[in-house]
Design a protein around this motif. Sequence first.
Motif, PDB file in Angstrom:
ATOM      1  N   UNK A 155       0.833  -1.213   0.000  1.00 21.92           N
ATOM      2  CA  UNK A 155       0.000   0.000   0.000  1.00 21.92           C
ATOM      3  C   UNK A 155       0.862   1.256   0.000  1.00 21.92           C
ATOM      4  N   UNK A 156       1.926   1.250   0.800  1.00 22.05           N
ATOM      5  CA  UNK A 156       2.806   2.429   0.854  1.00 22.05           C
ATOM      6  C   UNK A 156       3.467   2.667  -0.503  1.00 22.05           C
ATOM      7  N   UNK A 158       2.331   1.686  -3.460  1.00 21.83           N
ATOM      8  CA  UNK A 158       1.317   2.132  -4.418  1.00 21.83           C
ATOM      9  C   UNK A 158       0.937   3.596  -4.159  1.00 21.83           C
ATOM     10  N   UNK A 159       0.825   3.954  -2.878  1.00 25.96           N
ATOM     11  CA  UNK A 159       0.468   5.334  -2.537  1.00 25.96           C
ATOM     12  C   UNK A 159       1.562   6.283  -3.035  1.00 25.96           C
ATOM     13  N   UNK A 160       2.794   5.927  -2.785  1.00 27.58           N
ATOM     14  CA  UNK A 160       3.919   6.771  -3.190  1.00 27.58           C
ATOM     15  C   UNK A 160       3.966   6.901  -4.714  1.00 27.58           C
ATOM     16  N   UNK A 161       3.758   5.774  -5.381  1.00 28.16           N
ATOM     17  CA  UNK A 161       3.790   5.769  -6.841  1.00 28.16           C
ATOM     18  C   UNK A 161       2.656   6.635  -7.415  1.00 28.16           C
ATOM     19  N   UNK A 162       1.456   6.509  -6.829  1.00 23.99           N
ATOM     20  CA  UNK A 162       0.331   7.299  -7.349  1.00 23.99           C
ATOM     21  C   UNK A 162       0.552   8.801  -7.125  1.00 23.99           C
ATOM     22  N   UNK A 163       1.415   9.132  -6.174  1.00 19.73           N
ATOM     23  CA  UNK A 163       1.703  10.548  -5.917  1.00 19.73           C
ATOM     24  C   UNK A 163       2.847  11.060  -6.796  1.00 19.73           C
TER      25      UNK A 163
ATOM     26  N   UNK B  85      -6.641   4.866  -0.322  1.00 23.78           N
ATOM     27  CA  UNK B  85      -6.699   3.409  -0.236  1.00 23.78           C
ATOM     28  C   UNK B  85      -7.597   2.937   0.900  1.00 23.78           C
ATOM     29  N   UNK B  91       2.390   7.624   5.239  1.00 23.38           N
ATOM     30  CA  UNK B  91       3.778   7.230   5.436  1.00 23.38           C
ATOM     31  C   UNK B  91       4.115   7.401   6.920  1.00 23.38           C
TER      32      UNK B  91
END
Lengths: 260, 350
Positions: A155-156, A158-163, B85, B91
């Motif tokens: 999840x981290x 994917x979140x970083x990539x989407x940002x 999500x 983070x």
Amino acid sequence: MKRTLGWSDRTILIAAGFFFIAPFLAAGEYSLRGYGGKGHTFANYTWILHQLGFGPALLTSLRIAGVSVLLLLFLMIPTVVYVQLGGRRWARLIEILCLLPIVIPVVSLAIGAQVAMPKRLQSTSYELCFFYVIICMPYVYRTLNTGLQAIALPTLVEASSSLGATPVKTLVLVIIPAIRSATLGAAFITFAISMGEYALAVLLHFHTLPTWATNAAQENLYGSVAISIGSLFSVWFLLVLFSYLPAIKGALQNKKVKVT
Amino acid sequence: MDIHGSTVEFNGVTRKFGNVVALNDFSLKIKPGELVTLLGPSGCGKTTALRILAGIDKEHSGVVEIDGKDMSSIPANKRNIGMVFQAYSLFPNMTAQENVEYGLRVRGVDSVARSKRASELLELVGLASQSARRSTQLSGGQQQRVALARALAIEPSVLLLDEPLSALDAQVRSQLRDEIRRIQKTIGITTLFVTHDQEEAMAVSDRVGVMNKGNLDQIDSPSHLYNKPKTPFVAGFVGLTNVVPAVAQSKNEVLVLDQVLDISEHAPSLVKGEEVKALIRPEAISIEKAAKGAVVITKSFLGPMTRIGIDVGLHDLIYVELTSKEAKKIDTGDHVEVTISSDSVMVTHA
């Protein structure tokens, strides 16, 4: 609910604590003994500083340990992240490879890997870094793997990539700080093993702190124990310092904010 | 804030996992500024569609376009899509403020500008006072608000919400749901929302798409979807539906529970004598105490409404919803007469 310790728990804790601490206390006491074992003094510690070859040996060991840490983290963090994210089918193979150094005798490693090492590297003490990376792999793999399992890695990422972050930025800005404890643990295991490793260094004729200490021990046994105790506590001190560094940094920043 | 709604289009997108078809020839067009929800049970393909749009997953065939531009060769980090999500995704090494700034930081925006933007967005989600806290110091609802602010900070062309409320408790979920809708409308951002909660879907969406086994069964406005479901699956998934055997009496009439109903508005072309299924909403059924007939078996208090389960001699109970005041007159064990209004009855082939 707060759990109180029973008598059996306390007994085990005291026994384990004694088992752990007693050798250090004994070694500490021994390192402080005066000439002929009479009285207690710091002379053995000051003696180290005046010995020929101590400085270069210490610097060599520090340099080798530092490079080994960087090399191992550079190699292992992306590997373990990859295994956790999508390369599950490689997990068993990588785990076996990382465990191999435990069962391969150091002598075989020294001879076998020495032959495989590029000629240019064979003549420098940096050759040892590659051996230490191999030796430390089992411990570092486990430490990093546990650290990564404790965070929601996919999840981290994917979140970083989407940002908008690239994989390298995600690794540097998100993953490594998120597993700071595991990374520090891995770094210190590597550092401690590299600083204390004797067999490979002596087999390959490099002058590191442990090989120097062994020679020095022939002259002053108390002094050699003082060297061991000194290097052990130096590593511990660094470990504690680095563990608390972010907290110290945070406290300083808060102080700065209050002042402004 | 400089966000313009974009057009999103899925054209015949298919995604397989081994032999399992997760998304089957999926097509959907989302208008600029629209909030579309994909609703369906676990494994229906709704999250797969969202992940393909985000660039996290890859389609086997078909095309995904944003403002007419084919996205298939563009990686996730270059799509400019904001995503919130299901799992908490802040983070852990950063404060709320740093989390919101992150997308701008990786884009090389200077610290003054990104700090200003992050502050504005934290204000928008009502967390300006919590900006210095880390994720571990925030509640689940607060974490998802920060995640929303973080997703919006990059001024995305599309906002994707992957079940962002499912880990929250009921009260927070309802509050945040309304807040998401308010923010989405204020900014006017095109949004794709994925959920398995039909109440959530109905409450926030301009249109709801019901998905079943990788297919989009129906996409419509929430009220249309509820009142005019096109398939038994949609009828069953959106709201409570009684499925009752019926027999066609003519092209426009069916016999259901001893009543002949004129269903010309909702009927497929029927053949006299054909066995069909009537899909009846609870509110289309009224009951009255009687000396004999159907028997009240269960009575569930739902606050303003009470749901009553009645044995009408079928394999399953049929359910009726009355206001709790009306329901006071009826107890379990009572005999009742059941009347069905043909307005909300849909017929499907058995």
